[in-house]
Scaffold this active site. Sequence first.
Site, PDB file in Angstrom:
ATOM      1  N   ARG A 535      -5.245  -1.579  -8.901  1.00 20.72           N
ATOM      2  CA  ARG A 535      -4.745  -1.423  -7.539  1.00 20.72           C
ATOM      3  C   ARG A 535      -5.884  -1.434  -6.527  1.00 20.72           C
ATOM      4  NH1 ARG A 535       0.116   0.135  -5.443  1.00 20.72           N
ATOM      5  NH2 ARG A 535       0.971   0.500  -7.517  1.00 20.72           N
ATOM      6  N   HIS A 847      14.775   1.816  -8.391  1.00 20.50           N
ATOM      7  CA  HIS A 847      14.362   0.718  -9.269  1.00 20.50           C
ATOM      8  C   HIS A 847      14.298  -0.528  -8.389  1.00 20.50           C
ATOM      9  CE1 HIS A 847      14.749   3.249 -12.716  1.00 20.50           C
ATOM     10  NE2 HIS A 847      16.064   3.365 -12.624  1.00 20.50           N
ATOM     11  N   CYS A 849      13.212  -3.377  -8.933  1.00 18.58           N
ATOM     12  CA  CYS A 849      13.548  -4.634  -9.627  1.00 18.58           C
ATOM     13  C   CYS A 849      15.009  -4.982  -9.441  1.00 18.58           C
ATOM     14  CB  CYS A 849      13.243  -4.522 -11.118  1.00 18.58           C
ATOM     15  SG  CYS A 849      11.577  -3.953 -11.483  1.00 18.58           S
TER      16      CYS A 849
END
Length: 881
Positions: A535, A847, A849
């Site tokens: 990151r 979530h 995704c």
Amino acid sequence: PKKQHYCYRPSCCLPTDNILCLTSECRKRAAAKHLIERYYHQLTEGCGNESCSNSWCASSVGFNRMDNNAAAVKALELYKVNAKLCDPHPSKKGTASAYLESNAHSNSACSNRKLNHKDVNSVRDNFKDVNYLTEEKVYEILEICGEKEDYSPLIRVIGRVFSSAEGLVQSFRKSKPHTKEELKSLQGKDEDKDEDEKEAAACSATAMEEDSPTSSSSRLGEGSSGENDVQKLAPDEVSVDIEAVRRVYERLLSNEKIEAAFLNALVYLSPNVECDLTYHNVYSRDPNYLNLFVIVMENSNLHSPEYLEIALPQFCKAMSKLPLAAQAKLARLWAHYSAEQIRRMVETFQQLITYKVISNEFNSRNLVNDDDAVVAATKCLKIIYYANVLGGDLDVEHNEEEDEEPIPESSELTLQELLGEERRNKKGPRVDPLETELGIRTNDCRRPLVPFEEFVNEPLNEVLEMDKDYTFFKVETENKFSFMTCPFILNAVTKNLGLYYDNRIRMYSERRITVLYSLVQGQQLNPYLRLKVRRDHIIDDALVRLEMIAMENPADLKKQLYVEFEGEQGVDEGGVSKEFFQLVVEEIFNPDIGMFTYDEGTKLFWFNPSSFENEGQYTLIGIVLGLAIYNNCILDVHFPMVVYRKLMGKKGTFRDLADANPVLYQSLKELLEYEGNVEDDMMITFQISQTDLFGNPLMYDLRENGDKIPVTNENRKEFVAQYADYMLNKSVEKQFKAFRRGFHMVTNESPLKYLFRPEEIELLICGSRNLDFLALEETTEYDGGYNRDSRIIKEFWETLHSFGEEQKRLFLQFTTGTDRAPVGGLGKLKMIIAKNGPDTDRLPTSHTCFNVLLLPEYSSKEKLRERLLKAITYAKGFGML
């Protein structure tokens, strides 16, 4: 009919029959109204068939008669359930009768029909000797019929000529230009000459027509007169006098009986024309055959409901059979029409498509692709579309040069090559053949005559099965039509779905190739494009890895992206990739890096011409943009529109400065409009200055020895053009070429350029800036015990709607991984709110995704607001809570 008026309102237009609305909603209503009327007439009058078995037809045995009010109510009910509609029987008058009679009169659709010339010496009022029409002849017959108050002779003449391809092709021909002496004599004629002179002139005209070498008694294509006429015409000209045709229609269409003659003649004409074009190659033998399409399309009533049932669908089928050269000629001709005339033709075909779509039940088993009328109307609409492009504000120059070096091919064999087959579409996406024939591209058009949005048919988009349509697009069979070959009729959401299928299939193909290759070569299996990044070093890790892949095997860029943040437990099902792209974009566009400059006024980024970064860095940024499209991720990038135009192959020009550099644009515009002496008053030369990254001035000569060439009133246009060219093209040539090269490494085989215009590419990459949370609320689904009426859900939406713009963007970022709406708006997001236990002090989680928000059942609205705000404000990364 009354004069048509156009309505542009997004809502329903005025409830009158003489309004022609251009919105898809009103087209739906017009088509629905026509269907309900048919049900009503079926219930009150019947179809005319004594042996009819339809229980909802007045002609069927045992039908219980009902009054008009009851029939109106029942008609509406039958429309809602899409009940059976009878075809009108020959005993019923109107369009269907004409259609059936036309079939009864011919043993074959391909039979050669010749006009009746036996009775040349019959009574003159019947005009049996008139086999084609001129404007003067129409007015002569109209005057005679008006005197006797009997229009049947004119109706018969129109029926005979307009139902015959031969007669119509020879009608309304342009006359030879008059000499100066003839023009003077014509101007000096007394308009009030007596009836005897009129009669003599009429007889003379009849005699001239009978002796004319272009008499319709000769078969089309025979003789050389038609060919000679065409050879003298320009590519955008026809031998028909269009203005005369318009005047004739204007006079005749005001009479309802005469209007019916045009309708019935078109029903009779169209099958024969379709047959001629399909089997007899008639256009190549007589290019004047195109005249009949020009004449028919001038009928301003083609959009009316009477034509929608039989006449217009058949005519569209015939018109869709025109060879490519004929379509191109029509497009060039119609390009000279006004915007209102183009809009009328667009509306004619759109009305038919909408009517057919809402009057049929299309689904995965009954595809709209199989409806001949819809397909034919779409093909006809394509001709109008390119006429609209040609007639608009064109810029066919200023094209970007192609990359000198081809994009490297994969070092691995493709699946087809492993199986011994050639790779299809190796050179990238297709090009429309009509576009090639005309020598233009949609991107060449700065501003069309009619906005591109008016070519989109929303009802069609709603019923189109895109997975099937994409299959037809890729297979390219002659038997199945794909609407992706006519992308102008599709909206951005539908096209994006087609691109999504293309990308996913390519990903799966690359995965299978990798598996097969690993089995054959015994190499390590690597079916995904895997990026493992830290990151804190996201740019270094990502760009180094992508650079290696681009050099070693560019085909790996077309594999599905799989991102992993080192030290974090997030599994990439799409959400991790979204955050990865967001972080990469934030870093790359940081002004401290110096790759892009930022304009505080426009809030837009531009390539830094004096950047210290090498071309490889810009190539990798292009790859990132391509990967975002390829993996269906939205990026928060802010480029002026000229960047997307340049990606699509067009150079930047002076007009592009309007949004790229509005201050400079305004200055140059004032220079062009300056009324004084430019050289004396402004003292500008062809040398310009810029400042580099450190504020040092840099001088550039737009022409050789530019500092010695003054800008004058005569050469200021050249100065402005070269200034804009330098700012948008030459100064950033190396940076942009590298950027475009990286973008094409990922998208070179995609139908991206074929389907999308530059403004749609921006929407595809950046998403929509309009955040409609009411639309999101309408489409959100619930799970785990929640529903739309749950207390916590009502309080959640009240809280979210009370947030400010920035807080709403943070919520989107928290829930979906991006703060932008997808193509089509937030209503296309499909968010899910799931119950995550009873009241607790834990924060909401998500979530990204799958766009799922996990929301505990907090005890109060205040607690919900406090917990939600904390979650969206401090959310970053993936970890266990």
